[in-house]
Design a protein around this motif. Structure first.
Motif, PDB file in Angstrom:
ATOM      1  N   PRO A 237     -33.440  25.282  53.189  1.00 39.15           N
ATOM      2  CA  PRO A 237     -33.009  24.011  52.582  1.00 39.15           C
ATOM      3  C   PRO A 237     -31.733  24.187  51.766  1.00 39.15           C
ATOM      4  O   PRO A 237     -31.427  25.284  51.319  1.00 39.15           O
ATOM      5  N   ARG A 238     -31.008  23.082  51.570  1.00 40.78           N
ATOM      6  CA  ARG A 238     -29.789  23.104  50.760  1.00 40.78           C
ATOM      7  C   ARG A 238     -30.157  22.763  49.316  1.00 40.78           C
ATOM      8  O   ARG A 238     -30.940  21.844  49.078  1.00 40.78           O
ATOM      9  N   ALA A 239     -29.595  23.524  48.384  1.00 42.13           N
ATOM     10  CA  ALA A 239     -29.915  23.260  46.969  1.00 42.13           C
ATOM     11  C   ALA A 239     -28.835  23.863  46.088  1.00 42.13           C
ATOM     12  O   ALA A 239     -28.108  24.771  46.511  1.00 42.13           O
ATOM     13  N   GLU A 240     -28.727  23.360  44.855  1.00 39.91           N
ATOM     14  CA  GLU A 240     -27.751  23.928  43.911  1.00 39.91           C
ATOM     15  C   GLU A 240     -28.182  25.314  43.434  1.00 39.91           C
ATOM     16  O   GLU A 240     -27.346  26.169  43.162  1.00 39.91           O
ATOM     17  N   ALA A 241     -29.487  25.513  43.293  1.00 34.96           N
ATOM     18  CA  ALA A 241     -29.972  26.813  42.807  1.00 34.96           C
ATOM     19  C   ALA A 241     -31.130  27.291  43.669  1.00 34.96           C
ATOM     20  O   ALA A 241     -32.067  26.538  43.942  1.00 34.96           O
ATOM     21  N   TYR A 242     -31.025  28.534  44.095  1.00 35.26           N
ATOM     22  CA  TYR A 242     -32.079  29.155  44.919  1.00 35.26           C
ATOM     23  C   TYR A 242     -32.876  30.108  44.053  1.00 35.26           C
ATOM     24  O   TYR A 242     -32.310  31.017  43.417  1.00 35.26           O
ATOM     25  N   GLY A 271     -23.192  26.765  44.990  1.00 35.13           N
ATOM     26  CA  GLY A 271     -24.611  27.081  44.835  1.00 35.13           C
ATOM     27  C   GLY A 271     -24.813  28.463  44.223  1.00 35.13           C
ATOM     28  O   GLY A 271     -23.980  29.362  44.372  1.00 35.13           O
ATOM     29  N   LYS A 272     -25.918  28.620  43.527  1.00 37.93           N
ATOM     30  CA  LYS A 272     -26.213  29.914  42.894  1.00 37.93           C
ATOM     31  C   LYS A 272     -27.546  30.435  43.388  1.00 37.93           C
ATOM     32  O   LYS A 272     -28.421  29.655  43.788  1.00 37.93           O
ATOM     33  N   VAL A 273     -27.686  31.743  43.328  1.00 37.74           N
ATOM     34  CA  VAL A 273     -28.980  32.334  43.636  1.00 37.74           C
ATOM     35  C   VAL A 273     -29.503  33.001  42.365  1.00 37.74           C
ATOM     36  O   VAL A 273     -28.737  33.619  41.615  1.00 37.74           O
ATOM     37  N   LEU A 274     -30.786  32.797  42.110  1.00 36.12           N
ATOM     38  CA  LEU A 274     -31.428  33.417  40.948  1.00 36.12           C
ATOM     39  C   LEU A 274     -32.540  34.331  41.453  1.00 36.12           C
ATOM     40  O   LEU A 274     -33.570  33.851  41.936  1.00 36.12           O
ATOM     41  N   LEU A 275     -32.288  35.629  41.413  1.00 36.96           N
ATOM     42  CA  LEU A 275     -33.331  36.580  41.792  1.00 36.96           C
ATOM     43  C   LEU A 275     -34.157  36.870  40.548  1.00 36.96           C
ATOM     44  O   LEU A 275     -33.601  37.179  39.486  1.00 36.96           O
ATOM     45  N   ILE A 276     -35.446  36.779  40.698  1.00 37.38           N
ATOM     46  CA  ILE A 276     -36.332  37.064  39.559  1.00 37.38           C
ATOM     47  C   ILE A 276     -37.143  38.291  39.938  1.00 37.38           C
ATOM     48  O   ILE A 276     -37.974  38.247  40.855  1.00 37.38           O
ATOM     49  N   GLU A 277     -36.808  39.389  39.311  1.00 39.50           N
ATOM     50  CA  GLU A 277     -37.372  40.681  39.721  1.00 39.50           C
ATOM     51  C   GLU A 277     -37.635  41.563  38.500  1.00 39.50           C
ATOM     52  O   GLU A 277     -37.036  41.374  37.443  1.00 39.50           O
ATOM     53  N   VAL A 278     -38.488  42.538  38.704  1.00 35.69           N
ATOM     54  CA  VAL A 278     -38.710  43.591  37.702  1.00 35.69           C
ATOM     55  C   VAL A 278     -37.676  44.680  37.982  1.00 35.69           C
ATOM     56  O   VAL A 278     -37.570  45.150  39.122  1.00 35.69           O
ATOM     57  N   LEU A 279     -36.897  45.040  36.965  1.00 35.71           N
ATOM     58  CA  LEU A 279     -35.842  46.033  37.193  1.00 35.71           C
ATOM     59  C   LEU A 279     -36.292  47.428  36.780  1.00 35.71           C
ATOM     60  O   LEU A 279     -36.889  47.605  35.709  1.00 35.71           O
ATOM     61  N   LEU A 280     -35.985  48.393  37.628  1.00 36.06           N
ATOM     62  CA  LEU A 280     -36.165  49.787  37.214  1.00 36.06           C
ATOM     63  C   LEU A 280     -35.072  50.111  36.206  1.00 36.06           C
ATOM     64  O   LEU A 280     -33.966  49.571  36.291  1.00 36.06           O
ATOM     65  N   PRO A 281     -35.348  51.000  35.241  1.00 37.46           N
ATOM     66  CA  PRO A 281     -34.315  51.335  34.258  1.00 37.46           C
ATOM     67  C   PRO A 281     -33.097  51.938  34.929  1.00 37.46           C
ATOM     68  O   PRO A 281     -33.218  52.638  35.925  1.00 37.46           O
ATOM     69  N   GLN A 282     -31.925  51.631  34.361  1.00 40.63           N
ATOM     70  CA  GLN A 282     -30.700  52.128  34.955  1.00 40.63           C
ATOM     71  C   GLN A 282     -29.789  52.703  33.877  1.00 40.63           C
ATOM     72  O   GLN A 282     -29.611  52.030  32.845  1.00 40.63           O
ATOM     73  N   PRO A 283     -29.167  53.834  34.057  1.00 41.56           N
ATOM     74  CA  PRO A 283     -29.448  54.780  35.142  1.00 41.56           C
ATOM     75  C   PRO A 283     -30.725  55.548  34.828  1.00 41.56           C
ATOM     76  O   PRO A 283     -31.192  55.499  33.669  1.00 41.56           O
ATOM     77  N   PRO A 284     -31.310  56.243  35.808  1.00 40.18           N
ATOM     78  CA  PRO A 284     -32.494  57.036  35.497  1.00 40.18           C
ATOM     79  C   PRO A 284     -32.188  57.977  34.342  1.00 40.18           C
ATOM     80  O   PRO A 284     -31.131  58.611  34.324  1.00 40.18           O
ATOM     81  N   GLN A 285     -33.061  57.992  33.349  1.00 38.91           N
ATOM     82  CA  GLN A 285     -32.770  58.778  32.147  1.00 38.91           C
ATOM     83  C   GLN A 285     -33.730  59.953  32.053  1.00 38.91           C
ATOM     84  O   GLN A 285     -34.884  59.768  31.668  1.00 38.91           O
ATOM     85  N   PRO A 286     -33.260  61.148  32.429  1.00 38.53           N
ATOM     86  CA  PRO A 286     -34.154  62.302  32.397  1.00 38.53           C
ATOM     87  C   PRO A 286     -34.699  62.534  30.997  1.00 38.53           C
ATOM     88  O   PRO A 286     -33.963  62.427  30.019  1.00 38.53           O
ATOM     89  N   GLY A 287     -35.986  62.817  30.919  1.00 37.60           N
ATOM     90  CA  GLY A 287     -36.581  63.157  29.634  1.00 37.60           C
ATOM     91  C   GLY A 287     -36.931  61.960  28.773  1.00 37.60           C
ATOM     92  O   GLY A 287     -37.487  62.109  27.703  1.00 37.60           O
ATOM     93  N   SER A 288     -36.615  60.725  29.233  1.00 37.77           N
ATOM     94  CA  SER A 288     -36.857  59.574  28.366  1.00 37.77           C
ATOM     95  C   SER A 288     -38.064  58.769  28.836  1.00 37.77           C
ATOM     96  O   SER A 288     -38.221  57.629  28.464  1.00 37.77           O
ATOM     97  N   GLU A 289     -38.923  59.400  29.658  1.00 38.82           N
ATOM     98  CA  GLU A 289     -39.984  58.614  30.289  1.00 38.82           C
ATOM     99  C   GLU A 289     -40.941  57.976  29.292  1.00 38.82           C
ATOM    100  O   GLU A 289     -41.460  56.909  29.538  1.00 38.82           O
ATOM    101  N   SER A 290     -41.152  58.617  28.133  1.00 45.80           N
ATOM    102  CA  SER A 290     -42.133  58.053  27.213  1.00 45.80           C
ATOM    103  C   SER A 290     -41.628  56.742  26.598  1.00 45.80           C
ATOM    104  O   SER A 290     -42.418  55.915  26.192  1.00 45.80           O
ATOM    105  N   ALA A 291     -40.311  56.556  26.568  1.00 41.39           N
ATOM    106  CA  ALA A 291     -39.779  55.327  25.980  1.00 41.39           C
ATOM    107  C   ALA A 291     -39.754  54.175  26.991  1.00 41.39           C
ATOM    108  O   ALA A 291     -39.573  53.031  26.625  1.00 41.39           O
TER     109      ALA A 291
END
Ligand SMILES: C[S@@+](CC[C@H](N)C(=O)[O-])C[C@H]1O[C@@H](n2cnc3c(N)ncnc32)[C@H](O)[C@@H]1O
Length: 346
Positions: A237-242, A271-291
């Motif tokens: 479908p056509r729309a202003e926001a996806y 038109g715009k697209v809105l992705l709604i997602e869970v993001l992995l941390p960036q960049p991978p941070q070695p040693g910071s897993e507990s945070a």
């Protein structure tokens, strides 16, 4: 935990042994939450503290077994010991009631019936392919359509999970700047319905597989329409926001780009697209897993069982969008695990 010892086989502190053992109870926690949901234990406990016998009588279960279930649930914050053999609700246990506006009952119900996918994860580790392919060669959507009762549990789980997410999205993002929306892979239309309730003069089209869309045709209301189809083949479908909430994460890069190109072809120039997602941390941070929160990494692990998809970093989404003719403009955090990635056309 960072490794403290110089020898791989040196004895470790008891706290580390205990820590690893505690992690292994994850399946027990899931199962316990599922029992509480399936037997409506949280519904059987009212506002006032009650004895296990009273809750058991209301729920129609064995009181001695229920005591052990509830005592365990208390250890992860579901119910609280109110003394004198009574239990009371906590915020978490209220979320397992059916009458809570952000009830997670439907999501918890997904755990048991979809456990067979997790059992097949050895297939993934050996082959790199999704575990679900050991059960259905065509993947998760084929598996679900071959088991309509599971498909229903899945759709209801998505709706249930989204209740909390949607409240956070509506607070974080100004949807009133658009007059028309298309919710691609929108499931039962829970997100679109909430957005339209918030933007009273806008209209929206729900696009999903015909079987999903047909199940909600009688609940659309007058500003929402629904189109059943395949987002790889059919015109969108056509729309202003996806809106694409947790859709791209179901797919590998090639399929993800193909969906985003389909959206690009349907969208008007601004038109715009809105992705709604869970993001992995960036960049991978070695040693910071507990945070780091564990949920994004858990979802990514679960996707190995469920589909060819995966969770991604902001940078990876940016590349996928660019490969499909979209420019990532900004990422809006929601306060929950989801972020909104807003993109315009290149
Ligand atoms: C993970 S669910 C997300 C549902 C919803 N957006 C949400 O976040 O609650 C992915 C959705 O994509 C839909 N879907 C999968 N393959 C599809 C296809 N080829 N065409 C259209 N929809 C599809 C599924 O039916 C499902 O509703």
């Amino acid at each position: 935990m960072a490794e403290q010892s110089s020898s791989l086989t040196a004895p470790v502190a008891q706290s580390e042994l205990n820590g690893l053992l505690s992690l292994l109870e994850g399946c027990g926690i899931s199962r316990c939450a599922q029992l509480i949901t399936d037997f409506r234990i949280a519904d059987a406990l009212g506002d006032a503290p009650a004895t296990v016998a009273e809750v058991a009588a209301k729920a129609g279960v064995n009181a001695e077994a229920l005591l052990r279930v509830m005592r365990y649930a208390v250890t992860f914050g579901v119910f609280e010991d109110a003394g004198s053999g009574r239990f009371r609700h906590t915020t978490r246990s209220r979320l397992l009631r059916s009458d809570h506006p952000q009830s997670l009952q439907g999501y918890v119900r997904l755990v048991g019936p979809t456990w067979p996918l997790f059992e097949q994860l050895d297939h993934s580790l050996k082959t790199g392919r999704p575990a679900v392919e050991a059960l259905a060669a065509g993947g998760v959507w084929e598996w679900l359509s071959a088991h309509p009762h599971l498909a229903k549990v899945f759709d209801e789980a998505m709706t249930s999970k989204s209740r909390g997410d949607v409240a956070a999205l509506l607070t974080a993002y100004d949807f009133s700047q658009y007059r028309s929306f298309a919710d691609i892979g929108g499931g039962q239309g829970h997100l679109l319905r909430a957005v339209l309730d918030n933007v009273p003069d806008a209209t929206g089209t729900l696009f999903d597989q015909p079987i999903v869309v047909d199940s909600v045709r009688d609940r659309l209301g007058n500003r929402m329409s629904a189109v059943g189809g395949d987002f790889f083949k059919d015109a969108l479908p056509r729309a202003e926001a996806y809106l694409l909430m947790q859709v791209i994460h179901d797919w590998d890069d090639e399929h993800a780009v193909s969906i985003l190109r389909q959206v690009r072809s349907a969208a008007p120039p601004r038109g715009k697209v809105l992705l709604i997602e869970v993001l992995l941390p960036q960049p991978p941070q070695p040693g910071s897993e507990s945070a780091q929160p564990t949920w994004p990494a858990f979802l990514d692990f679960a996707m190995l069982a469920w589909s060819v998809g995966q969770e991604r970093t902001r940078g990876t989404y940016e590349k996928l969008l660019a490969a499909s003719g979209w420019r990532l403009e900004r990422v809006v955090p929601t306060g929950g695990f989801q972020s909104i990635l807003e993109a315009t056309q290149m």
